[in-house]
Scaffold this motif. Structure first.
Motif, PDB file in Angstrom:
ATOM      1  N   ASN A 241       0.833  -1.198   0.000  1.00  0.00           N
ATOM      2  CA  ASN A 241       0.000   0.000   0.000  1.00  0.00           C
ATOM      3  C   ASN A 241       0.867   1.248   0.000  1.00  0.00           C
ATOM      4  N   VAL A 242       0.348   2.297  -0.613  1.00  0.00           N
ATOM      5  CA  VAL A 242       1.001   3.600  -0.619  1.00  0.00           C
ATOM      6  C   VAL A 242      -0.016   4.610  -0.099  1.00  0.00           C
ATOM      7  N   ASP A 243       0.406   5.455   0.878  1.00  0.00           N
ATOM      8  CA  ASP A 243      -0.572   6.438   1.372  1.00  0.00           C
ATOM      9  C   ASP A 243      -0.679   7.595   0.386  1.00  0.00           C
ATOM     10  N   ALA A 244      -1.732   8.386   0.555  1.00  0.00           N
ATOM     11  CA  ALA A 244      -2.049   9.431  -0.421  1.00  0.00           C
ATOM     12  C   ALA A 244      -0.955  10.485  -0.512  1.00  0.00           C
ATOM     13  N   ASP A 245      -0.331  10.822   0.611  1.00  0.00           N
ATOM     14  CA  ASP A 245       0.703  11.853   0.591  1.00  0.00           C
ATOM     15  C   ASP A 245       1.925  11.405  -0.195  1.00  0.00           C
ATOM     16  N   ASN A 246       2.289  10.124  -0.081  1.00  0.00           N
ATOM     17  CA  ASN A 246       3.416   9.618  -0.855  1.00  0.00           C
ATOM     18  C   ASN A 246       3.033   9.357  -2.309  1.00  0.00           C
ATOM     19  N   ALA A 247       1.772   9.005  -2.548  1.00  0.00           N
ATOM     20  CA  ALA A 247       1.333   8.686  -3.911  1.00  0.00           C
ATOM     21  C   ALA A 247       1.553   9.859  -4.855  1.00  0.00           C
ATOM     22  N   ILE A 248       1.271  11.077  -4.374  1.00  0.00           N
ATOM     23  CA  ILE A 248       1.400  12.234  -5.256  1.00  0.00           C
ATOM     24  C   ILE A 248       2.864  12.620  -5.497  1.00  0.00           C
ATOM     25  N   LYS A 249       3.790  11.939  -4.815  1.00  0.00           N
ATOM     26  CA  LYS A 249       5.215  12.170  -5.066  1.00  0.00           C
ATOM     27  C   LYS A 249       5.770  11.210  -6.121  1.00  0.00           C
ATOM     28  N   THR A 250       4.941  10.273  -6.556  1.00  0.00           N
ATOM     29  CA  THR A 250       5.405   9.289  -7.531  1.00  0.00           C
ATOM     30  C   THR A 250       5.142   9.758  -8.957  1.00  0.00           C
ATOM     31  N   ALA A 388      -8.653   8.362  -1.231  1.00  0.00           N
ATOM     32  CA  ALA A 388      -7.970   9.650  -1.138  1.00  0.00           C
ATOM     33  C   ALA A 388      -7.119   9.903  -2.379  1.00  0.00           C
ATOM     34  N   ILE A 389      -6.444   8.863  -2.855  1.00  0.00           N
ATOM     35  CA  ILE A 389      -5.615   9.007  -4.060  1.00  0.00           C
ATOM     36  C   ILE A 389      -6.500   9.300  -5.271  1.00  0.00           C
ATOM     37  N   HIS A 390      -7.611   8.588  -5.376  1.00  0.00           N
ATOM     38  CA  HIS A 390      -8.566   8.826  -6.461  1.00  0.00           C
ATOM     39  C   HIS A 390      -9.086  10.258  -6.417  1.00  0.00           C
ATOM     40  N   GLY A 391      -9.372  10.735  -5.213  1.00  0.00           N
ATOM     41  CA  GLY A 391      -9.856  12.096  -5.068  1.00  0.00           C
ATOM     42  C   GLY A 391      -8.869  13.118  -5.599  1.00  0.00           C
ATOM     43  N   ARG A 392      -7.598  12.914  -5.286  1.00  0.00           N
ATOM     44  CA  ARG A 392      -6.584  13.860  -5.761  1.00  0.00           C
ATOM     45  C   ARG A 392      -6.413  13.766  -7.276  1.00  0.00           C
ATOM     46  N   LEU A 393      -6.575  12.581  -7.818  1.00  0.00           N
ATOM     47  CA  LEU A 393      -6.440  12.424  -9.266  1.00  0.00           C
ATOM     48  C   LEU A 393      -7.582  13.113 -10.017  1.00  0.00           C
ATOM     49  N   LEU A 394      -8.735  13.255  -9.355  1.00  0.00           N
ATOM     50  CA  LEU A 394      -9.881  13.863 -10.029  1.00  0.00           C
ATOM     51  C   LEU A 394      -9.695  15.343 -10.320  1.00  0.00           C
ATOM     52  N   THR A 395      -8.610  15.939  -9.799  1.00  0.00           N
ATOM     53  CA  THR A 395      -8.302  17.311 -10.212  1.00  0.00           C
ATOM     54  C   THR A 395      -8.015  17.354 -11.717  1.00  0.00           C
ATOM     55  N   ALA A 396      -7.632  16.211 -12.284  1.00  0.00           N
ATOM     56  CA  ALA A 396      -7.450  16.137 -13.741  1.00  0.00           C
ATOM     57  C   ALA A 396      -8.780  16.344 -14.452  1.00  0.00           C
ATOM     58  N   TRP A 397      -9.854  15.823 -13.872  1.00  0.00           N
ATOM     59  CA  TRP A 397     -11.193  16.011 -14.432  1.00  0.00           C
ATOM     60  C   TRP A 397     -11.590  17.483 -14.352  1.00  0.00           C
ATOM     61  N   SER A 398     -11.312  18.108 -13.209  1.00  0.00           N
ATOM     62  CA  SER A 398     -11.626  19.530 -13.062  1.00  0.00           C
ATOM     63  C   SER A 398     -10.897  20.352 -14.109  1.00  0.00           C
TER      64      SER A 398
END
Length: 474
Positions: A241-250, A388-398
């Motif tokens: 598993n990767v937490d959301a804070d680390n996911a956005i660093k990948t 949480a990771i999905h939520g942050r990715l949805l900024t692409a939709w915005s």
């Protein structure tokens, strides 16, 4: 204080023997409701004639189409932002509280907007339907998806397809409902809009309550009988598993951000152009007197596209469980590039049947892209904070929700300014969208497994090495 509230996560944990197939209806109750956002266009003409009472001859004080278009844009932007901001909160408190917050915001947004309509105050409508309702959209969009992925680790594509299919189908309920209600209330309020907003706000609030109180999460350590993690033997599917804070660093997160943004922006190109394109390309002058596509037939074409948008969400995401997520997106982009490039040719040669078929396939993959991305995230980052990771990715939709219409309208208007008419006026639009899909295809090709240094610490392994913000990983 002990957690005793009916809304606490602990009260939603399913007991032994619970049938996981009882969870999808709860998810659908949320997504079918918030999917009404796709039907907002049915309010545009009535809301643009509140003063005059005549949609064909609006008053100078009536709201303009530009002012009304901002409402939907705000809602889509807030969908992505709220999903990003509240994603970790959702994982902490559980889906019941999150779904209740979504219901209150989405239903409440209608009520605030109704006051704005009654007072003819566009800013109240922006705040109600756009801002408050948009927050409800974002929280509601990710909360059932995160839960379903945990219930269906063996079929995450099927799981996300079931929920997100509901969002695509929400307009098929919301559109006729709104039209019927406005017709019913037209004698009691200008164009019947304000009481329609009140009624829909309350109806959706109650409908979403079904999902709130029937949702369940699996017990810690639960897995389907016979399920073997990583049975697909794909290097992209992790058991960590990767937490959301680390996911956005990948780099994987940002590559998928580009993948989603390009797929959505290109899909909006079809949605924005569908009705005028089919009417302009297959007019009486092109097809023969009395054989051209009428406005009513064009509306039917748009409805057909909505149906394929809905069906594609379940079909393609389910297929990705067999094909793999990366190959499925290669189909979206590879086939999409060919079809986007072909559509102007089909329009120019008056090949109506092939034009409709190509457009429907494109829209099925547009919908499939939304439904497959949560499963892709689950493969790469695990289930711990996938919501949480999905939520942050949805900024692409915005981003795509703002960029797409601006780009399409600019390209189309520039062609018309050069007196280019008919199908030729849309060539640049579709060729540009094909170019965006090339960018998405390259981003998808670059996706690899997430480096182990980003994995969360478990009870039987040491903590991973500190993750630098700009680390270069594969």
């Amino acid at each position: 204080m002990a957690e005793t509230s009916l809304l606490d996560r602990s009260r939603t944990v399913a007991g032994p023997g619970y049938n996981r197939w009882l969870v999808p209806p709860a998810a659908l109750a949320i997504h079918l409701a918030i999917g009404q956002a796709y039907a907002f266009s049915v309010f545009k003409k009535p809301m643009g004639a509140l003063i005059s009472g005549n949609v064909d001859q609006p008053d100078a004080l009536d709201w303009t189409p530009g002012q009304l278009a901002v409402i939907f844009s705000i809602a889509i932007v807030l969908l992505g932002l709220s999903a990003a901001v509240f994603g970790k909160w959702l994982e902490r408190v559980g889906p019941r509280k999150a779904m209740l917050a979504s219901a209150l915001c989405f239903g409440g947004g209608f009520l605030i907007a109704s006051l704005g309509v009654h007072l003819h105050n566009i800013w109240l409508v922006y705040f109600g339907y756009g801002f408050v309702g948009g927050i409800g959209l974002g929280i509601g969009y990710i909360s059932p998806v995160s839960t379903l992925i945990k219930w269906f680790p063996d079929r995450p594509g099927v799981a996300t397809g079931m929920a997100i299919m509901g969002f695509g189908g929400g307009a098929m309920i919301g559109s006729p409902l709104a039209v019927a209600l406005m017709a019913y209330f037209k004698d009691s309020a200008p164009m019947g809009v304000a009481p329609t907003f009140i009624t829909m706000g309350l109806v959706y609030l109650l409908f979403m309550m079904f999902g709130v109180f029937t949702i369940r999460v699996p017990a810690e350590g639960w897995k389907p009988e016979g399920y073997v993690p990583n049975a697909q033997q794909s290097a992209l599917i992790t058991t960590a598993n990767v937490d959301a804070d680390n996911a956005i660093k990948t780099p994987q997160f940002w590559l998928l951000w580009v993948v989603l943004c390009m797929n959505v922006t290109a899909g909006i190109g079809v949605l924005e152009s569908a009705s005028p394109l089919i009417q302009d390309s297959f007019s009486d002058s092109a097809m023969g007197a009395g054989k051209g596509v009428t406005a009513a037939a064009a509306a039917g074409f748009v409805g057909l596209l909505s149906l394929f948008n809905l069906l594609g969400r379940f079909f393609w995401s389910s297929a990705s469980d067999k094909l793999g997520r990366k190959p499925t997106y290669m189909i979206y982009f590879g086939l999409g590039i060919a079809l986007y490039a072909l559509v102007p040719t089909l329009a120019g040669s008056a090949s109506l049947t092939l034009f409709v078929v190509a457009s429907c396939v494109i829209m099925s993959m547009y919908g499939g892209g939304f439904a497959t991305i949560p499963a892709y995230l689950r493969d790469l980052f695990g289930t711990m904070q996938v919501g949480a990771i999905h939520g942050r990715l949805l900024t692409a939709w915005s981003t795509a929700g703002v960029l797409g219409p601006l780009l399409v309208n600019y390209l189309r208007d520039s062609q018309k300014a050069q007196n280019i008419t008919g199908a030729a006026a849309y060539q640049t639009v579709f060729y540009t969208m094909a170019g965006l899909l090339v960018v998405g295809l390259i981003a998808n090709l670059l996706v690899t497994a997430v480096n182990e240094r980003y994995h969360a610490k478990t009870a039987d392994q040491p903590a991973p090495a500190p993750v630098p913000v700009a680390a270069g990983v594969r």
